[in-house]
Design an enzyme around this catalytic site. Structure first.
Site, PDB file in Angstrom:
ATOM      1  N   THR A  43       4.650  -1.569  -4.165  1.00 46.12           N
ATOM      2  CA  THR A  43       4.484  -0.284  -4.848  1.00 46.12           C
ATOM      3  C   THR A  43       3.400  -0.387  -5.920  1.00 46.12           C
ATOM      4  O   THR A  43       2.522   0.476  -6.027  1.00 46.12           O
ATOM      5  CB  THR A  43       5.810   0.143  -5.506  1.00 46.12           C
ATOM      6  OG1 THR A  43       6.817   0.240  -4.507  1.00 46.12           O
ATOM      7  CG2 THR A  43       5.665   1.480  -6.207  1.00 46.12           C
ATOM      8  N   TYR A 106      11.257   9.681   2.140  1.00 48.19           N
ATOM      9  CA  TYR A 106      11.088  11.081   2.550  1.00 48.19           C
ATOM     10  C   TYR A 106      12.093  11.519   3.616  1.00 48.19           C
ATOM     11  O   TYR A 106      12.697  12.582   3.504  1.00 48.19           O
ATOM     12  CB  TYR A 106       9.652  11.360   3.048  1.00 48.19           C
ATOM     13  CG  TYR A 106       9.400  12.826   3.307  1.00 48.19           C
ATOM     14  CD1 TYR A 106       9.198  13.712   2.249  1.00 48.19           C
ATOM     15  CD2 TYR A 106       9.381  13.336   4.603  1.00 48.19           C
ATOM     16  CE1 TYR A 106       8.994  15.058   2.473  1.00 48.19           C
ATOM     17  CE2 TYR A 106       9.175  14.684   4.842  1.00 48.19           C
ATOM     18  CZ  TYR A 106       8.985  15.548   3.776  1.00 48.19           C
ATOM     19  OH  TYR A 106       8.785  16.879   3.994  1.00 48.19           O
ATOM     20  N   TYR A 132      14.205  -3.563   0.046  1.00 46.20           N
ATOM     21  CA  TYR A 132      13.740  -3.062  -1.256  1.00 46.20           C
ATOM     22  C   TYR A 132      14.362  -1.692  -1.486  1.00 46.20           C
ATOM     23  O   TYR A 132      14.062  -0.742  -0.775  1.00 46.20           O
ATOM     24  CB  TYR A 132      12.214  -3.010  -1.234  1.00 46.20           C
ATOM     25  CG  TYR A 132      11.517  -2.441  -2.439  1.00 46.20           C
ATOM     26  CD1 TYR A 132      12.159  -2.274  -3.675  1.00 46.20           C
ATOM     27  CD2 TYR A 132      10.171  -2.102  -2.366  1.00 46.20           C
ATOM     28  CE1 TYR A 132      11.492  -1.761  -4.772  1.00 46.20           C
ATOM     29  CE2 TYR A 132       9.487  -1.587  -3.467  1.00 46.20           C
ATOM     30  CZ  TYR A 132      10.151  -1.416  -4.656  1.00 46.20           C
ATOM     31  OH  TYR A 132       9.476  -0.912  -5.744  1.00 46.20           O
ATOM     32  N   ARG A 137      12.065   6.520  -6.042  1.00 48.25           N
ATOM     33  CA  ARG A 137      10.816   6.800  -5.333  1.00 48.25           C
ATOM     34  C   ARG A 137      11.053   7.278  -3.901  1.00 48.25           C
ATOM     35  O   ARG A 137      10.262   8.055  -3.374  1.00 48.25           O
ATOM     36  CB  ARG A 137       9.930   5.549  -5.288  1.00 48.25           C
ATOM     37  CG  ARG A 137       9.212   5.255  -6.594  1.00 48.25           C
ATOM     38  CD  ARG A 137       8.250   4.098  -6.387  1.00 48.25           C
ATOM     39  NE  ARG A 137       7.515   3.789  -7.615  1.00 48.25           N
ATOM     40  CZ  ARG A 137       6.306   4.236  -7.900  1.00 48.25           C
ATOM     41  NH1 ARG A 137       5.677   5.043  -7.071  1.00 48.25           N
ATOM     42  NH2 ARG A 137       5.705   3.887  -9.026  1.00 48.25           N
ATOM     43  N   LYS A 160      15.476  -6.591  -3.145  1.00 48.68           N
ATOM     44  CA  LYS A 160      14.888  -6.251  -4.436  1.00 48.68           C
ATOM     45  C   LYS A 160      15.583  -4.970  -4.877  1.00 48.68           C
ATOM     46  O   LYS A 160      15.406  -3.916  -4.274  1.00 48.68           O
ATOM     47  CB  LYS A 160      13.379  -6.026  -4.319  1.00 48.68           C
ATOM     48  CG  LYS A 160      12.740  -5.558  -5.634  1.00 48.68           C
ATOM     49  CD  LYS A 160      11.266  -5.205  -5.465  1.00 48.68           C
ATOM     50  CE  LYS A 160      10.701  -4.635  -6.760  1.00 48.68           C
ATOM     51  NZ  LYS A 160       9.284  -4.204  -6.625  1.00 48.68           N
ATOM     52  N   ILE A 203      11.343  -9.470  -9.387  1.00 49.15           N
ATOM     53  CA  ILE A 203      10.043  -9.056  -8.880  1.00 49.15           C
ATOM     54  C   ILE A 203       9.491  -8.098  -9.921  1.00 49.15           C
ATOM     55  O   ILE A 203      10.006  -7.001 -10.112  1.00 49.15           O
ATOM     56  CB  ILE A 203      10.145  -8.440  -7.482  1.00 49.15           C
ATOM     57  CG1 ILE A 203      10.672  -9.490  -6.491  1.00 49.15           C
ATOM     58  CG2 ILE A 203       8.779  -7.925  -7.030  1.00 49.15           C
ATOM     59  CD1 ILE A 203      10.850  -8.988  -5.069  1.00 49.15           C
TER      60      ILE A 203
END
Length: 292
Positions: A43, A106, A132, A137, A160, A203
């Site tokens: 990202t 999405y 992840y 997001r 993550k 991370i």
């Protein structure tokens, strides 16, 4: 796998494309300061605004530059399962040590869809996969139940976790703590409580600009020196927080530009940091001695 700190590297851009000179300097600085692993095309690396050709060249450059000195983790996620599979196959062929695969954004798929998505990706490659979870997001959240199910797939080896939800993170760690499955914090600002529950590392975004300090802090926790870990955490807490005063990676890219690692050029739809944001970032960088 790694234990400690992996930096989610920015991708320095110039007006021609990827600034590989700056990228190389950033990588060398990270390794010189003891980083445990490096994430390419995450990202923070703005992978979603890069062309396929740019991604391939960036992976090739990073793997050659790093030259096995630390593990290379390549982001290969997509909201299209077939695309994520193809990205993952390609990254493995190019020499990635591990893959970081974000939840499909999405689409807002179900738990069944998440498991099927990751299963197909895992079946397509042999390298370890770090899932992840970043619902802020993507619009989809991986629960402890889902992660426990994914942990049964042999090469899905870690998550993550960037939900920011301490209760959920506790549930995830509790669900997998009897296995070899690893949990990494995806949020710099809550690393101490997350590691105190059993996470294996971080991370990090802030480690783009303070790699040694983040490594020293996390390693102090691992070595049982909580006093040192707390001292470092509270010294750099303001800097960690200001890296998110605007959408990541806008602030950290600006901070990196002040340290000589490329231009202050995020890609649209991200825009350069505001004047207010600049003042906040520069104040914190000054407070901890990064700039004078």
């Amino acid at each position: 796998m790694f234990s400690g700190v992996a930096t989610a590297l920015i991708t320095p851009f110039n007006f021609k494309g990827v600034d590989f000179d700056a990228y190389g300097r950033l990588i060398e600085d990270q390794i010189a300061n003891g980083i445990d692993a490096l994430v390419v095309l995450g990202t923070t690396g703005e992978a979603t605004t890069m062309t396929h050709e740019e991604k391939v060249e960036t992976i090739k450059f990073a793997i050659k530059k790093i030259n096995k000195r630390v593990p290379v983790i390549v982001g290969t996620g997509s909201n299209c399962t077939a695309t994520a599979v193809q990205n993952s196959i390609e990254a493995e062929k190019l020499g990635a040590d591990m893959l970081l695969v974000v939840t499909p954004y999405y689409n807002k798929c179900t738990e069944e869809g998440l498991i099927a998505h990751y299963s197909q990706i895992a079946q397509s490659v042999n390298v370890p996969i770090i899932t992840y979870n970043v619902p802020g997001r993507t619009g989809v959240n991986m629960t402890a139940k889902t992660i426990k199910a994914l942990a049964n797939i042999p090469n899905i080896v870690a998550v993550k976790e960037a939900s920011g939800n301490i209760s959920q993170i506790a549930s995830i760690i509790g669900a997998v703590r009897s296995s070899d499955f690893k949990v990494y914090s995806g949020d710099d600002g809550i690393i101490l409580p997350v590691m105190s529950m059993g996470a294996q590392g971080l991370i990090s975004v802030a480690s783009n600009i303070i790699p040694k300090q983040m490594v020293d802090m996390v390693h102090a926790v691992q070595n049982g020196d909580m006093q040192l870990a707390q001292d470092l955490f509270f010294k750099y807490r303001g800097l960690m927080e200001v890296m998110f005063c605007e959408t990541n990676p806008i602030p950290v890219k600006f901070a990196c530009s002040k340290l000589g690692f490329g231009e202050n050029l995020p890609r649209l739809p991200l825009t350069p940091i505001s004047e207010t944001g600049k003042i906040k970032v520069l104040d914190e960088m000054y407070n901890v001695g990064l700039i004078k």
